[in-house]
Design a protein around this motif. Structure first.
Motif, short mmCIF file in Angstrom:
data_model
loop_
_atom_site.label_atom_id
_atom_site.label_comp_id
_atom_site.label_asym_id
_atom_site.label_seq_id
_atom_site.Cartn_x
_atom_site.Cartn_y
_atom_site.Cartn_z
N HIS A 198 19.15 -21.51 22.81
CA HIS A 198 18.34 -20.76 23.77
C HIS A 198 17.41 -21.74 24.48
N LEU A 199 17.65 -21.91 25.76
CA LEU A 199 16.88 -22.85 26.58
C LEU A 199 15.92 -22.04 27.43
N PHE A 200 14.65 -22.36 27.33
CA PHE A 200 13.68 -21.62 28.12
C PHE A 200 12.46 -22.47 28.42
N VAL A 201 11.77 -22.06 29.45
CA VAL A 201 10.51 -22.71 29.82
C VAL A 201 9.43 -21.65 29.80
N GLU A 202 8.30 -22.03 29.23
CA GLU A 202 7.19 -21.08 29.19
C GLU A 202 5.92 -21.79 29.63
N LYS A 203 5.02 -20.99 30.14
CA LYS A 203 3.70 -21.48 30.55
C LYS A 203 2.68 -20.43 30.14
N GLU A 204 1.71 -20.88 29.37
CA GLU A 204 0.64 -19.99 28.90
C GLU A 204 1.20 -18.73 28.24
N GLY A 205 2.25 -18.93 27.44
CA GLY A 205 2.82 -17.83 26.68
C GLY A 205 3.77 -16.93 27.44
N MET A 215 3.96 -26.73 31.80
CA MET A 215 5.13 -25.97 31.40
C MET A 215 5.80 -26.67 30.23
N ASN A 216 6.28 -25.88 29.30
CA ASN A 216 6.95 -26.40 28.12
C ASN A 216 8.40 -25.95 28.08
N TRP A 217 9.32 -26.92 28.08
CA TRP A 217 10.75 -26.62 27.96
C TRP A 217 11.13 -26.66 26.50
N ASN A 218 11.94 -25.70 26.07
CA ASN A 218 12.37 -25.58 24.68
C ASN A 218 13.87 -25.32 24.61
N THR A 219 14.53 -25.92 23.63
CA THR A 219 15.91 -25.60 23.31
C THR A 219 15.93 -25.34 21.81
N LYS A 220 16.25 -24.10 21.44
CA LYS A 220 16.18 -23.71 20.04
C LYS A 220 17.40 -22.90 19.63
N SER A 221 17.75 -23.02 18.37
CA SER A 221 18.77 -22.12 17.83
C SER A 221 18.13 -20.75 17.63
N PHE A 222 18.94 -19.76 17.38
CA PHE A 222 18.44 -18.41 17.13
C PHE A 222 17.42 -18.41 16.00
N TYR A 223 17.72 -19.17 14.95
CA TYR A 223 16.89 -19.17 13.76
C TYR A 223 15.62 -20.00 13.91
N TYR A 280 15.12 -18.73 31.56
CA TYR A 280 15.85 -18.72 30.29
C TYR A 280 17.35 -18.74 30.55
N CYS A 281 18.08 -19.37 29.64
CA CYS A 281 19.53 -19.21 29.59
C CYS A 281 19.99 -19.42 28.16
N ARG A 282 21.17 -18.93 27.91
CA ARG A 282 21.79 -19.04 26.59
C ARG A 282 22.98 -19.99 26.72
N ILE A 283 23.07 -20.95 25.81
CA ILE A 283 24.15 -21.93 25.81
C ILE A 283 25.07 -21.61 24.64
N ILE A 284 26.31 -21.27 24.97
CA ILE A 284 27.30 -20.91 23.94
C ILE A 284 28.21 -22.12 23.73
N PRO A 285 28.36 -22.56 22.48
CA PRO A 285 29.19 -23.75 22.20
C PRO A 285 30.66 -23.55 22.60
N PRO A 286 31.37 -24.68 22.77
CA PRO A 286 32.81 -24.59 23.03
C PRO A 286 33.52 -23.86 21.90
N LYS A 287 34.62 -23.21 22.24
CA LYS A 287 35.50 -22.52 21.28
C LYS A 287 34.89 -21.25 20.69
N VAL A 288 33.81 -20.76 21.30
CA VAL A 288 33.21 -19.50 20.82
C VAL A 288 33.58 -18.37 21.77
N LYS A 289 33.18 -18.46 23.02
CA LYS A 289 33.54 -17.45 24.02
C LYS A 289 34.74 -17.92 24.84
#
Length: 149
Positions: A47-54, A1-9, A59-68
């Protein structure tokens, strides 16, 4: 399993498509709740997610402080049907909390949780801080995670 944390871009087109498909499949179709899934927070979130074999398993979305909220926030928490009740959801939340503490140096995290998931989030260290309210026809509560001092 591969854990990823990525921005939208940083998301690939395929990752973005798969994340949005999973969110719509569960939140709109499975929960029979037509609502505006694309809400304007994705571009500023991690965007934090884990994937296995595609296949995206959680998944969850992490919103920075002072945004929401004044606090950082975790939302769109989702596990693929095949991985529910395996502990992957707890690992997802713990990784999100670790990311928030490290990236934002902001210990408190506020969420709007579906009411029936209060026990799950409670086991992750959140406490309920509001009365129940309807969000898109589904009962929710606000919950807060505070750093232990």
């Amino acid at each position: 399993m591969n854990w990823n944390t990525k921005s939208f871009y940083e998301l690939t087109h395929d990752e973005l498509y798969d994340l949005l498909k999973l969110r719509v499949d569960v939140f709109v179709v499975e929960q029979n709740c037509p609502y505006p899934e694309i809400d304007g927070y994705d571009k500023v979130s991690k965007h934090l997610f884990v994937e296995k074999e595609g296949q995206i398993l959680a998944y969850c979305r992490i919103i920075p402080p002072k945004v929401k909220f004044d606090e950082a926030s975790i939302g769109r928490v989702i596990t693929h049907e095949s991985t529910r009740r395996t502990g992957i959801g707890t690992e997802l939340i713990n990784r999100a909390l670790e990311y928030i503490a490290s990236a934002y140096h902001h210990p408190n995290v506020k969420i709007e949780a579906q009411s029936h998931l209060q026990s799950f989030y409670g086991q992750c260290g959140f406490r309920t801080i509001s009365d129940e309210f309807l969000e898109d026809g589904i009962p929710h509560v606000e919950m807060l995670f505070e750093e232990k001092k």
